[in-house]
Design an enzyme around this catalytic site. Sequence first.
Site, PDB file in Angstrom:
ATOM      1  N   HIS A 264      -8.421   1.707  15.544  1.00  0.00           N
ATOM      2  CA  HIS A 264      -9.028   1.286  14.307  1.00  0.00           C
ATOM      3  C   HIS A 264      -9.249   2.528  13.570  1.00  0.00           C
ATOM      4  O   HIS A 264      -9.281   2.443  12.086  1.00  0.00           O
ATOM      5  CB  HIS A 264     -10.306   0.503  14.689  1.00  0.00           C
ATOM      6  CG  HIS A 264     -10.076  -0.850  15.304  1.00  0.00           C
ATOM      7  ND1 HIS A 264      -9.266  -1.631  14.308  1.00  0.00           N
ATOM      8  CD2 HIS A 264     -10.478  -1.591  16.095  1.00  0.00           C
ATOM      9  CE1 HIS A 264      -8.940  -2.945  15.083  1.00  0.00           C
ATOM     10  NE2 HIS A 264      -9.948  -2.843  15.995  1.00  0.00           N
TER      11      HIS A 264
ATOM     12  N   GLU B   4      17.568  -6.625  21.042  1.00  0.00           N
ATOM     13  CA  GLU B   4      16.825  -5.328  21.754  1.00  0.00           C
ATOM     14  C   GLU B   4      17.500  -5.004  23.071  1.00  0.00           C
ATOM     15  O   GLU B   4      16.837  -4.070  23.647  1.00  0.00           O
ATOM     16  CB  GLU B   4      15.286  -5.351  21.861  1.00  0.00           C
ATOM     17  CG  GLU B   4      15.198  -6.849  22.429  1.00  0.00           C
ATOM     18  CD  GLU B   4      13.308  -7.325  21.811  1.00  0.00           C
ATOM     19  OE1 GLU B   4      12.498  -6.624  21.814  1.00  0.00           O
ATOM     20  OE2 GLU B   4      13.380  -8.660  21.731  1.00  0.00           O
TER      21      GLU B   4
ATOM     22  N   ASP C 106      12.799  -1.126  21.922  1.00  0.00           N
ATOM     23  CA  ASP C 106      13.253  -1.542  23.186  1.00  0.00           C
ATOM     24  C   ASP C 106      14.785  -1.030  23.091  1.00  0.00           C
ATOM     25  O   ASP C 106      15.078  -0.816  24.360  1.00  0.00           O
ATOM     26  CB  ASP C 106      13.055  -2.993  23.481  1.00  0.00           C
ATOM     27  CG  ASP C 106      11.502  -3.300  24.149  1.00  0.00           C
ATOM     28  OD1 ASP C 106      11.436  -2.334  24.742  1.00  0.00           O
ATOM     29  OD2 ASP C 106      11.155  -4.435  24.061  1.00  0.00           O
TER      30      ASP C 106
ATOM     31  N   CYS D 154      13.142  -4.392  12.741  1.00  0.00           N
ATOM     32  CA  CYS D 154      11.763  -4.301  12.894  1.00  0.00           C
ATOM     33  C   CYS D 154      11.254  -3.301  13.782  1.00  0.00           C
ATOM     34  O   CYS D 154      10.141  -3.426  14.136  1.00  0.00           O
ATOM     35  CB  CYS D 154      11.194  -5.666  13.280  1.00  0.00           C
ATOM     36  SG  CYS D 154      11.706  -6.302  14.852  1.00  0.00           S
TER      37      CYS D 154
END
Length: 579
Positions: free
Chosen positions: A190, A433, A457, A504
């Site tokens: 965070h 992938e 991947d 992506c």
Amino acid sequence: MQLKGIAAASGYAIGPAFIMQEQAQDVERKVIDASQVEAEVSRLQHAVNQAMAELEKIKDDTAAKLGEHHAEIFATHILVLQDEEFVGQALEKVRSESVNAEYALHEVAQQLIDIFSSMDSEYMRERAADFRDVSKRVLAALSGEKSASLNDFESPVVLFAHDLTPSDTAQLDRSKVAGFATNIGGRTSHSAIMARSMEIPAVVGLKNGTETVNNGDMIILDGARGLIIVHPDQDTIAAYEEKKQKFEKRQEEMKLYKDKPTVTLDGKHVELVANIGNPEDALGARNNGAEGVGLFRTEFLYMGRDNFPTEEEQYQAYTTVAETLGKEKPVVIRTLDIGGDKELPYLELPHEMNPFLGYRAIRICLDQVDLFKTQLRAILRASVHGNIKMMYPMIATLAELRQANAILDETKAELDKEGIAYNKDMEVGMMVEIPAAAIIADQLAKEVDFFSIGTNDLVQYTMAADRMNEKVSHLTQPFNPAVLRLIRMVIDAAHKEGKWAGMCGEMAGNLTAIPILLGLGLDEFSMSASSVLPARVLLSRLSREDMQDIAAQALMMEHEDEIQRFVQERVEAVNQLLV
């Protein structure tokens, strides 16, 4: 002297070091008299209430400064303090063991911190920081201590800490803290995410930065390279002052591109979208100028809880994302991708020698059909609220794709029978992938609406190198010619069937990779929200036609280093942005 860490937030900071000392908190075990137990329980409850009040104020301040998206973490912290699994256990410990509140709270918090810290998933490990933050605040309330201000500096400093909690980071004053560095943490913590939003340069994961650096040491913090330079000479300071000025000028220029379409120099439109992990991330994607969502990692809806999310919970989450982005903007939802480095404590997965090659993602869903159908129903129902698309992860064979689509057809038939509306034309695609899928992409392309290439991947499977293993990390080579040739095969196969191809994985937001990907014909680039504007600026300065020649030459080269140097030497626009 130089220290190397993880680049968490881009930018440059130059100034004296300030070492934030860890505040000692009393966690001594004290046995109390039975007559004092209820008073101790009341003391703990009062401290919890005080902590919640403080968090409410931080939440409101963060919402005003950074937006509701980033304030959500503090809403989560407040929920933690209302959770029987946390505070309830601490209260019970006070009563059952007749011990002081500090010890009871610390013990319960430490158990939870240890559980999250031991998980394989980086995302889940980072959640241990939430419990540290919350417990630290309650312990401070119990002791009556006031938290030290992180902004009481005469001039901007480079702050060093073992760790910064989310509330520490949210309260930093950009005019007083030029940048920060921590011993622990990763890009998904965070504090790192907030640093990027607050535009505070940050380096995390230094391991021993607070022990190596002294108060007042002159520091250069390079947030782009994850580098700390201690006691730089005057020439180095001058060079970084120039870099800092160029970077800040570039950041201001980028803001002009926020609401512009993504169009190349020769007028070709490509889709620039964001990867998200939860509904709250959709607002961050929109605020960073993303044209939609190219990857909604739905597994995070399943994590950090003790049971499966219901169909209704999932439906609400998917609908929220669609409505946040607007009716026309695409939202690509990936079906459950659990396993590998992502585990669910309530889903008893077998222990495997090679979990990345085992029972995970679509393999679990095809085996546990009821689990799969619950998610498919939620996605289909949400599809009427926006431009929702869906894709399957980890498809290796044509048989798997057909089996997944057969279950989808069954689910649609059930919704039809129940009279429940859904978008009958919703696009359904798959992630590529696994090298096997790339090699038979020509067959798969006939039975999907689109491909989305998951390079994280794809690279590790192509190179047979675990991306989490430091010993073989040198083989994580997205620019390796073998990887680039597989990417070309996928894009060409999609286009031959009149379908679109996106990406992506991390590679999609890599400024050196973008010219090659554009030249290969990639239609959609999906990346972290903070990478959207730099990518849009770069694409606006590139001609797809020119990049076709760059890509063709790159694919003929032998080494990934050679390919990266070639792109950076030949494409001036890349160098202008790699400040």
